[in-house]
Design an enzyme around this catalytic site. Structure first.
Site: not given
Length: 382
Positions: A130-131, A134, A246, A272
């Site tokens: 939520e605002p 977090g 997670e 390169r």
């Protein structure tokens, strides 16, 4: 240097890697730019992944999954990192959404919702942040009020992965008093719930192919039977159990993308031409990539042990999962930054794979718990 092979790899996982690599090369990579512009993938691709068994692999077969191990999902995460993609919803937040349901819902609830998720027919988002809440989940303000045979939800959720596309949303809301004990989880069928409102798709500095939304719940009425687990007040503990998985997933993607960045930088440096020699001929280039390779190998061996433990059904130490998330996401950002520098101006162009890795990596230090907060949690476990 001898190629490294993770100790948890098996011939079966080698076959899966071939399937996943072909899927990402043929079904995902060609559409990356278009998906970044439209802020979501095509649902047909998610359905294709479901047909191939690449969705919900570690979900039990009785719920439509493959009954596989966490290692199977790691292989897919690594192959997604190889093509520098985050649009396909296999990034940590979306990958673990089904496990929030699996480990918190009743058997009947899993039978009701999980098969469609596993087949790719329905998407699942997790609405926690939520605002003003977090990383501090205990402070969330969204409420769920019991009204006869329904719950009425009111509140505001932000940074919701797959919020626009998902037909199902797992919502954390407050049913009791303050703190952790007042939080419960609910399943909202988004298309059937008028009070579930998608405010906007958020513009981000990276991971733009993955829709991330702000959501309002305005008297969103859902059946009482959609209370996950059937008992109020268990939501916080249910969420914490899945956060371990997670955070390890974030560590896995951190290592895999850092390894890919080194591969890209090494290939670039050897080809390169600069000041009459290759970029690889400069000592600074060799030292930079040697340091990066050493640090990512250290991270890889730590993560491999945790992957092996989780895949074997062992309970991993939550503090070690937190350590892995913080360390690997920090190193991911550092290593990609060093590698991008070797590309010079080309590394700053958004159509460059190294630039995409750079943009997509930054949020890894934020979601799953900000790294600063996670260091505090590690200290509490000491």
């Amino acid at each position: 240097m001898k190629p490294y092979r993770s100790p948890w790899m098996t011939p079966e996982l080698d076959i899966l890697r071939t399937t996943a690599r072909r899927f990402f090369e043929e079904e995902v990579a060609p559409h990356a730019n278009r998906w970044r512009k439209q802020h979501q993938i095509d649902r047909s691709v998610w359905l294709k992944a479901g047909e191939l068994g690449l969705v919900c692999m570690s979900v039990p077969e009785q719920y439509g999954g493959q009954g596989a191990s966490f290692a199977h999902e790691v292989v897919v995460m690594e192959e997604q990192a190889r093509i520098c993609d985050t649009a396909f919803g296999f990034v940590p937040g979306a990958l673990n959404a089904p496990h929030f349901l699996l480990h918190t819902a009743t058997h009947e609830q899993n039978l009701r919702w999980m098969p469609d998720i596993a087949a790719g027919r329905k998407g699942l988002s997790v609405c926690i942040t939520e605002p003003d809440a977090g990383t501090d989940v205990k402070a969330l303000r969204t409420t769920a009020r019991r009204d006869d045979d329904s719950y009425v939800l009111n509140g505001n959720k932000v940074f919701i992965t797959q919020g626009r596309q998902a037909e199902l949303s797992l919502v954390a809301a407050r049913t009791g008093g303050g703190g952790a004990k007042g939080i419960s989880l609910f399943m909202v069928e988004t298309k059937k719930t008028p009070g579930f409102k998608i405010s906007r798709v958020l513009e981000k500095i990276g991971q733009n192919g993955l829709d991330t939304c702000e959501i309002f719940l305005d008297d969103a009425r859902i059946p009482a039977e959609n209370l996950i687990g059937g008992v109020e007040g268990r939501g916080f503990g249910q969420l914490m159990d899945v956060f371990v998985r997670e955070r390890l997933s974030i560590a896995v993607t951190g290592v895999a993308t850092a390894e890919r960045a080194i591969e890209l930088a090494l290939g670039h440096a050897r080809n390169r031409k600069m000041l009459g020699q290759t970029l690889w001929d400069f000592q600074n280039t060799k030292f930079t990539l040697a340091e990066c390779a050493t640090e990512v190998r250290i991270a890889r061996t730590f993560v491999d042990r945790l992957v092996m433990e989780l895949s074997n059904g062992e309970e991993i130490d939550p503090a070690e999962a937190i350590m892995a998330k913080y360390w690997c996401s920090d190193k991911q950002c550092e290593i990609i930054d060093h590698c991008l520098q070797l590309f010079g101006g080309y590394g700053y162009m958004t159509d460059s794979p190294i630039a995409q890795l750079y943009l997509d990596a930054r949020v890894q230090r934020i979601y799953g718990g900000s790294n600063e907060t996670l260091k505090d949690l590690i200290s509490r476990a000491m």
